[in-house]
Scaffold this active site. Structure first.
Site, PDB file in Angstrom:
ATOM      1  N   HIS A   1      98.875  40.036  93.378  1.00 55.43           N
ATOM      2  CA  HIS A   1      97.738  39.108  93.574  1.00 55.43           C
ATOM      3  C   HIS A   1      97.639  38.126  92.396  1.00 55.43           C
ATOM      4  O   HIS A   1      96.593  38.029  91.728  1.00 55.43           O
ATOM      5  CB  HIS A   1      96.428  39.882  93.761  1.00 55.43           C
ATOM      6  CG  HIS A   1      95.356  39.055  94.426  1.00 55.43           C
ATOM      7  ND1 HIS A   1      94.438  39.577  95.304  1.00 55.43           N
ATOM      8  CD2 HIS A   1      95.065  37.726  94.339  1.00 55.43           C
ATOM      9  CE1 HIS A   1      93.620  38.614  95.710  1.00 55.43           C
ATOM     10  NE2 HIS A   1      93.984  37.477  95.137  1.00 55.43           N
TER      11      HIS A   1
ATOM     12  N   ARG B   1      94.773  36.451 101.839  1.00 53.28           N
ATOM     13  CA  ARG B   1      94.047  37.714 101.784  1.00 53.28           C
ATOM     14  C   ARG B   1      94.833  38.785 102.541  1.00 53.28           C
ATOM     15  O   ARG B   1      95.413  38.500 103.604  1.00 53.28           O
ATOM     16  CB  ARG B   1      92.655  37.587 102.425  1.00 53.28           C
ATOM     17  CG  ARG B   1      91.630  36.909 101.551  1.00 53.28           C
ATOM     18  CD  ARG B   1      91.238  37.810 100.381  1.00 53.28           C
ATOM     19  NE  ARG B   1      90.221  37.211  99.526  1.00 53.28           N
ATOM     20  CZ  ARG B   1      90.475  36.578  98.382  1.00 53.28           C
ATOM     21  NH1 ARG B   1      91.717  36.434  97.943  1.00 53.28           N
ATOM     22  NH2 ARG B   1      89.491  36.112  97.640  1.00 53.28           N
TER      23      ARG B   1
END
Ligand code: NAP
Length: 316
Positions: free
Chosen positions: A279, A231
């Site tokens: 991502h 993250r």
């Protein structure tokens, strides 16, 4: 009783999920709009980062099943019904993809392939020193579903891999840990100091937010590299840039960022020692993930234990 699919999905993704979920659960009614359902009857919500408040007004809800592995945004919604179990996505296809990305990043760092790509851009022909895999120490932070898969793949490739987990206050000990596991906050600094490459696969919780700050970068071995596949909020980005510019770190492979998409003009885009990915380290594969959802929905229907429940107190 019907299942309600909700969350941030683009139209094609939404259709792919509906088709995959309906194929895996042919006896269930699954809709993506409350207009087509009686909200009072919905007992399962299938969620992909739903906007806060999405699960209000569903009095019969008995399971919130996340379609994503990370549940930090879901748990941050103060309107999430407090007593309804939350399960997260655990999908072997996702773990395999994460292991591939971790292997590519570590191999590229170990063999200097990012440096060679820079050399090509500069039309520079220069041979760099070559180390053996067993001379490279890799730390995998977080030995959950994805961390264990990555650690196992890296160990198989011959790297000296060690892991880090919460330990006593975390998940129960398990016999299938693929690498030696260090436990607890006090074990982190010695592990960082010894590692050439640090792969972050921790969940985002209050304890892990901004874990990688100036102090942690200072505790890493000089010239080490960071691979962040977890993250964006695990990393203080300004501190990472400073650590790279000072030579404390040699390279960062970043798949996740404080703001996504990474804003145009962000220093990471053009930094010669930062590799940016959008991502994509491990995308959820709707086909295999729908089967994981089906297992939990059938468990709910037949009164069997639910799998992969989130401990809301722990935050993962
Ligand atoms: P997980 O199964 O929940 O992993 C938890 C692991 O982290 C456990 O080993 C746990 O320790 C450890 N841990 C948690 N808090 C800790 C702390 N304070 N100190 C030390 N260890 C701690 O998570 P996962 O499914 O593997 O996912 C890992 C990360 O990948 C998440 O951040 C997720 O959001 C992210 N992700 C990224 C992508 C992508 O494409 N980039 C895709 C999917 C997921 P115990 O074993 O002691 O409990």
């Amino acid at each position: 009783m019907p299942l309600y699919l909700c969350g941030e999905l683009d139209p094609d993704e939404r259709q792919a999920w509906l088709a995959a979920l309906r194929a895996s659960l042919p006896d269930e009614r699954i809709e993506d709009s409350l207009d087509r359902l009686d909200p009072a009857a919905v007992d399962v919500a299938l969620v992909a980062n739903p906007p806060p408040g999405s699960l209000l007004g569903l009095p019969a809800l008995r399971l919130v099943q996340s379609l994503w592995a990370g549940v930090d945004r879901l748990l941050a919604d103060p309107t999430l019904p407090p007593r309804v179990p939350v399960a997260r996505m655990v999908d072997p296809a996702m773990a395999a993809a994460m292991a591939e990305t971790a292997l590519w990043a570590v191999l590229s760092l170990h063999r200097g392939f990012f440096a060679y790509a820079r050399q090509q851009r500069d039309e520079r022909w220069q041979v760099l020193p070559q180390r053996r895999a067993d001379e490279v120490r890799v730390a995998v932070l977080g030995l959950g579903e994805l961390g264990r898969a990555a650690a196992a793949r890296l160990a198989l490739q011959g790297y000296r891999v060690e892991g880090w987990r919460q330990g006593a206050t975390g998940s129960p000990a398990r016999a299938d840990m693929p690498v030696p596991a260090h436990e607890g906050a006090s074990a982190l600094a010695p592990l960082l100091a010894a590692s050439d490459i640090v792969v972050n696969l921790l969940p985002l919780t209050p304890a892990t937010r901004h874990l990688f700050d100036a102090q942690r970068f200072g505790a890493m071995k000089r010239g080490a590299a960071l691979v962040n596949l977890a993250r964006g909020a695990h990393v203080v980005e300004a501190d990472l840039l400073a650590a790279l510019d000072e030579g404390q770190l040699s390279h960062a492979v970043m798949d996740v960022f404080q703001a996504e998409p990474l804003p145009s003009g962000h220093p990471f885009w053009r930094h010669p020692q930062v590799t940016v990915l959008p991502h994509i380290a491990a995308l959820t594969d709707a086909r295999s993930a729908a089967d994981s959802v089906a297992v939990n929905v059938r468990a709910l229907r037949t009164g069997h234990p639910l799998a992969h429940l989130v401990d809301r107190g722990r935050g993962y």
